[in-house]
Design a protein around this motif. Structure first.
Motif, PDB file in Angstrom:
ATOM      1  N   GLU A  55      28.971  30.719  51.016  1.00 48.21           N
ATOM      2  CA  GLU A  55      29.382  32.014  50.504  1.00 48.21           C
ATOM      3  C   GLU A  55      30.813  31.951  49.976  1.00 48.21           C
ATOM      4  O   GLU A  55      31.139  32.569  48.954  1.00 48.21           O
ATOM      5  CB  GLU A  55      29.278  33.070  51.602  1.00 48.21           C
ATOM      6  CG  GLU A  55      29.541  34.495  51.148  1.00 48.21           C
ATOM      7  CD  GLU A  55      28.483  35.031  50.204  1.00 48.21           C
ATOM      8  OE1 GLU A  55      28.725  36.088  49.583  1.00 48.21           O
ATOM      9  OE2 GLU A  55      27.422  34.393  50.062  1.00 48.21           O
ATOM     10  N   VAL A  59      31.810  32.950  46.101  1.00 50.93           N
ATOM     11  CA  VAL A  59      32.802  33.973  45.783  1.00 50.93           C
ATOM     12  C   VAL A  59      33.981  33.360  45.032  1.00 50.93           C
ATOM     13  O   VAL A  59      34.513  33.966  44.086  1.00 50.93           O
ATOM     14  CB  VAL A  59      33.280  34.678  47.066  1.00 50.93           C
ATOM     15  CG1 VAL A  59      34.449  35.612  46.774  1.00 50.93           C
ATOM     16  CG2 VAL A  59      32.134  35.465  47.693  1.00 50.93           C
ATOM     17  N   SER A  62      33.032  32.769  41.437  1.00 47.42           N
ATOM     18  CA  SER A  62      32.896  34.023  40.695  1.00 47.42           C
ATOM     19  C   SER A  62      34.245  34.569  40.252  1.00 47.42           C
ATOM     20  O   SER A  62      34.323  35.320  39.270  1.00 47.42           O
ATOM     21  CB  SER A  62      32.171  35.067  41.553  1.00 47.42           C
ATOM     22  OG  SER A  62      33.002  35.534  42.604  1.00 47.42           O
ATOM     23  N   ASN A  63      35.308  34.200  40.944  1.00 49.27           N
ATOM     24  CA  ASN A  63      36.642  34.678  40.591  1.00 49.27           C
ATOM     25  C   ASN A  63      37.374  33.751  39.632  1.00 49.27           C
ATOM     26  O   ASN A  63      38.562  33.940  39.372  1.00 49.27           O
ATOM     27  CB  ASN A  63      37.479  34.887  41.854  1.00 49.27           C
ATOM     28  CG  ASN A  63      37.146  36.191  42.552  1.00 49.27           C
ATOM     29  OD1 ASN A  63      37.485  37.260  42.100  1.00 49.27           O
ATOM     30  ND2 ASN A  63      36.444  36.096  43.672  1.00 49.27           N
ATOM     31  N   TYR A  85      35.919  42.562  49.986  1.00 45.76           N
ATOM     32  CA  TYR A  85      35.326  41.339  50.514  1.00 45.76           C
ATOM     33  C   TYR A  85      35.350  41.345  52.045  1.00 45.76           C
ATOM     34  O   TYR A  85      34.374  40.967  52.704  1.00 45.76           O
ATOM     35  CB  TYR A  85      36.084  40.111  50.005  1.00 45.76           C
ATOM     36  CG  TYR A  85      35.774  39.709  48.586  1.00 45.76           C
ATOM     37  CD1 TYR A  85      34.460  39.573  48.143  1.00 45.76           C
ATOM     38  CD2 TYR A  85      36.800  39.444  47.676  1.00 45.76           C
ATOM     39  CE1 TYR A  85      34.176  39.188  46.840  1.00 45.76           C
ATOM     40  CE2 TYR A  85      36.519  39.064  46.374  1.00 45.76           C
ATOM     41  CZ  TYR A  85      35.212  38.933  45.966  1.00 45.76           C
ATOM     42  OH  TYR A  85      34.942  38.556  44.678  1.00 45.76           O
ATOM     43  N   ASP A  90      29.282  44.353  48.388  1.00 51.24           N
ATOM     44  CA  ASP A  90      28.511  43.512  47.492  1.00 51.24           C
ATOM     45  C   ASP A  90      29.397  42.926  46.390  1.00 51.24           C
ATOM     46  O   ASP A  90      30.305  43.589  45.888  1.00 51.24           O
ATOM     47  CB  ASP A  90      27.385  44.335  46.861  1.00 51.24           C
ATOM     48  CG  ASP A  90      26.440  43.473  46.049  1.00 51.24           C
ATOM     49  OD1 ASP A  90      25.611  42.774  46.649  1.00 51.24           O
ATOM     50  OD2 ASP A  90      26.550  43.483  44.808  1.00 51.24           O
ATOM     51  N   GLU A  91      29.100  41.696  45.999  1.00 54.54           N
ATOM     52  CA  GLU A  91      29.894  41.001  44.993  1.00 54.54           C
ATOM     53  C   GLU A  91      29.899  41.735  43.657  1.00 54.54           C
ATOM     54  O   GLU A  91      30.913  41.782  42.962  1.00 54.54           O
ATOM     55  CB  GLU A  91      29.347  39.578  44.802  1.00 54.54           C
ATOM     56  CG  GLU A  91      29.947  38.808  43.631  1.00 54.54           C
ATOM     57  CD  GLU A  91      31.420  38.504  43.820  1.00 54.54           C
ATOM     58  OE1 GLU A  91      32.095  38.297  42.806  1.00 54.54           O
ATOM     59  OE2 GLU A  91      31.881  38.487  44.975  1.00 54.54           O
ATOM     60  N   ARG A  95      33.220  42.950  41.605  1.00 58.18           N
ATOM     61  CA  ARG A  95      33.439  42.544  40.218  1.00 58.18           C
ATOM     62  C   ARG A  95      33.594  43.768  39.324  1.00 58.18           C
ATOM     63  O   ARG A  95      34.404  43.769  38.388  1.00 58.18           O
ATOM     64  CB  ARG A  95      32.268  41.690  39.742  1.00 58.18           C
ATOM     65  CG  ARG A  95      32.469  41.106  38.352  1.00 58.18           C
ATOM     66  CD  ARG A  95      31.318  40.178  37.980  1.00 58.18           C
ATOM     67  NE  ARG A  95      31.569  39.573  36.688  1.00 58.18           N
ATOM     68  CZ  ARG A  95      31.244  40.140  35.527  1.00 58.18           C
ATOM     69  NH1 ARG A  95      30.668  41.318  35.515  1.00 58.18           N
ATOM     70  NH2 ARG A  95      31.512  39.524  34.382  1.00 58.18           N
TER      71      ARG A  95
END
Length: 271
Positions: A55, A59, A62-63, A85, A90-91, A95
């Protein structure tokens, strides 16, 4: 993403504010501040996901996406993201917040730092320097550093406060905020694109009307049919290369540079 018990402390948020100075490190045409953004929150993400390596990696990756905002109010974004976070949001919601705040904070930060503080203090201390105060430039730098640091700390605190106090309410409104921000952003970008992208044909032909010879430019003819036709076509072509062909920004820049020089050299485009 399941909710979890928060593990970050006030010290962790304070450290993230200090690390916000990394934001513009490794800035590039591909993801702008994306690499710096991840670096600013790396230790905090590691602490949040210390027991879940997969995880954490997801994450973190994604950044690394494209991000570009003013560095002064940026700690508001990073603190708010970390709070989300840390609470297990939720991601997609995280975002949405990140992207929704990018443009507005960029405008506020640019107006504050570049069009308010810098001109104000440069005027004051430039006058003092002209009057013989040799250390006026040092005071100018010190004032700007102190004030912008204070802005960062304040924005980081506000981001933490919002994120830890009304996180649930904010998450409920995230879809609406993201939709509004996306609509405004696309409208602004579309207007800026056709204003800054210049494609002018150099082709022209000669015609005779009532015995008078006139030179007609193809570009003026196209403008009467549809203003900014060629810039729009070029923008969609670049969009197609990015989305369909997966071209990088650097390849596109090189292609446009070569095409611009070549077409100008043969007289098709105005230099």
């Amino acid at each position: 993403m399941a909710s979890r018990t928060p593990v970050l402390t006030k010290k962790d948020y304070a450290v993230s504010v200090l690390r916000s100075y990394y934001l513009q490190n490794a800035q590039n045409y591909g993801n702008m501040q994306g690499t710096g953004m991840l670096k600013t929150i790396w230790p905090q993400l590691r602490k949040i996901y210390k027991d879940d390596e997969s995880e954490f990696r997801r994450v973190a990756v994604s950044n690394l996406e494209f991000y570009n905002t003013n560095p002064q109010p940026y700690p508001f974004v990073s603190s708010l993201m970390l709070a989300m976070y840390d609470s297990g949001q939720d991601e997609d919601d995280v975002r949405a917040v990140k992207m929704a705040l990018m443009g507005p904070l960029a405008g506020i930060g640019d107006a504050l730092s570049q069009f308010a503080l810098a001109p104000l203090f440069s005027t004051i201390f430039a006058s003092l320097a002209l009057e013989g105060m040799t250390f006026a430039p040092l005071i100018f730098i010190a004032c700007l550093v102190a004030i912008t640091f204070g802005v960062r700390c304040l924005m980081g605190y506000l981001g933490w406060k919002v994120g830890t106090s009304i996180i649930d309410t904010l998450s409920d409104q995230m879809a609406a905020i993201a939709d509004i921000a996306t609509t405004i952003g696309l409208t602004v970008i579309a207007g800026l694109s056709v204003s800054f992208v210049k494609v002018n044909l150099a082709l022209q032909y000669t015609t005779s009307i009532k015995g008078k010879t006139q030179v007609v430019a193809i570009q003026s003819f196209l403008d009467k049919i549809m203003p900014y036709m060629l810039p729009v076509i070029l923008i969609y072509f670049v969009y197609w290369l990015i989305t369909k062909k997966k071209w990088t920004v650097y390849k596109i820049i090189l292609l446009l540079l070569v095409l611009g020089i070549a077409l100008s050299a043969i007289g098709l485009l105005k230099p």
